[in-house]
Design an enzyme around this catalytic site. Structure first.
Site, PDB file in Angstrom:
ATOM      1  N   HIS A 152      -2.641  15.178 -50.344  1.00  0.00           N
ATOM      2  CA  HIS A 152      -3.344  14.921 -51.612  1.00  0.00           C
ATOM      3  C   HIS A 152      -2.404  14.221 -52.592  1.00  0.00           C
ATOM      4  CE1 HIS A 152      -5.593  18.606 -50.167  1.00  0.00           C
ATOM      5  NE2 HIS A 152      -6.577  17.762 -50.361  1.00  0.00           N
ATOM      6  N   ARG A 192      -6.184  23.690 -44.491  1.00  0.00           N
ATOM      7  CA  ARG A 192      -6.423  24.780 -43.530  1.00  0.00           C
ATOM      8  C   ARG A 192      -5.148  25.223 -42.815  1.00  0.00           C
ATOM      9  NH1 ARG A 192     -12.251  24.667 -42.028  1.00  0.00           N
ATOM     10  NH2 ARG A 192     -13.102  23.122 -43.413  1.00  0.00           N
TER      11      ARG A 192
END
Ligand code: PAF
Length: 296
Positions: free
Chosen positions: A52, A202
């Site tokens: 990100h 995750r």
């Protein structure tokens, strides 16, 4: 701190701000837009990592104002368990975003984004009927619902998405065409750990042992890139499937070698100039995705 040459704007934006409502966000962005500032949007579900961060850094470098949305979107989860377990780490996310120079963090509530249930249906066959679309019914409809709402709220000049979610990126491009939205979709390369594991929110759910096992996913994909040089597409597909099946602790959901333009499976390397292998694997109960470009 953000420094702009326009002093009117400097007065308004000094530090990253956390905004929770569309109304407030629109008011702030209208001011920037009025004086010709370019706006970049990075939609996320939080639990941010360096993948990100790389999207945000690119947005910051290409725009005057960078909005990062942090919203775990319930309509894209076909598995309620997965939604419940999705990591929520807003404080740490804000710290990272401040460091990489985001201007606004938009972190709305579910009620803010969905005051009424969203009955819109998005359908971009054949892009959304294969792979994730086939295994996660309704997932891409939910993605299009939230991403279109974010586009309407922010009206960005550019929006940034990672190529790890290769299919998502293709569908969002299609949605932008379909809705005649006036913005540029910027796809950004997969960011990997030094050992090759694709970064994912995750990954934090993997135990130390699972983390070691999960590494076999990217290792297999990279090995297949070499293998593909001397073997047919069918043999390469088999190579990947066998390698994952032979790894204790991994369960292959699918591996498909597709034309990167239309996401349809191809049978031969000569079938397209743009060929991508897309994989989804369970490591324990954590569902991981990755992909590799054979031809680009
Ligand atoms: O890729 C994601 O994190 C999500 O699907 C997105 C684009 C933020 C929409 O919720």
């Amino acid at each position: 701190m953000h420094r702009f040459s326009d002093t009117r704007f400097e007065k308004t934006i000094k530090e990253m701000e956390l905004v929770n409502t569309i109304k407030e966000l629109k008011a702030k962005l209208a001011e920037a837009r009025k004086i010709g500032k370019k706006i970049g949007l990075v939609p996320t579900m939080g639990a941010l990592h360096n993948g990100h961060a790389s999207l945000v850094k690119r947005a910051v470098s290409e725009n005057d104002v960078t909005v990062v949305s942090v919203f775990v979107n319930p309509t894209q989860f076909n598995d309620k368990n997965d939604l419940a377990k999705y990591p929520r780490t807003l404080e740490a996310d804000c710290a990272l975003l401040e460091e990489v120079g985001a201007t606004y963090v938009f972190a709305p509530s579910v009620e803010e984004m969905y005051p009424e249930p969203d009955s819109r249906e998005f359908s971009y066959a054949p892009l959304d009927t294969v792979m994730e679309g086939a295994f996660r019914p309704g997932h891409f409809n939910g993605v299009c619902q939230i991403v279109s709402k974010l586009f309407y709220a922010v009206e960005p000049d550019r929006a940034y998405f990672g190529e790890k979610d290769f299919q998502q990126l293709a569908i969002i491009r299609e949605m932008v065409k379909d809705l005649n939205l006036n913005l540029e979709i910027c796809g950004c390369p997969i960011v990997r750990e030094e050992d090759g594991l694709a970064l994912s929110s995750r990954n934090t759910r993997l135990s130390a042992a699972e983390r070691v096992t999960a590494l076999n996913i990217s290792k297999t994909l990279f090995a297949s890139l070499e293998y593909a040089k001397e073997h047919s597409l069918c043999e390469t597909k088999q190579f990947v499937e066998n390698s994952i099946d032979a790894t204790e602790g991994l369960r292959l959901e699918y591996f498909q070698i597709v034309d990167g333009n239309n996401l349809q499976e191809v049978a031969e390397w000569e079938s397209s100039d743009y060929i991508v292998g897309c994989i989804t694997v369970f490591c324990g109960d954590v569902r991981l995705i990755d992909n590799i470009k054979y031809k680009a």
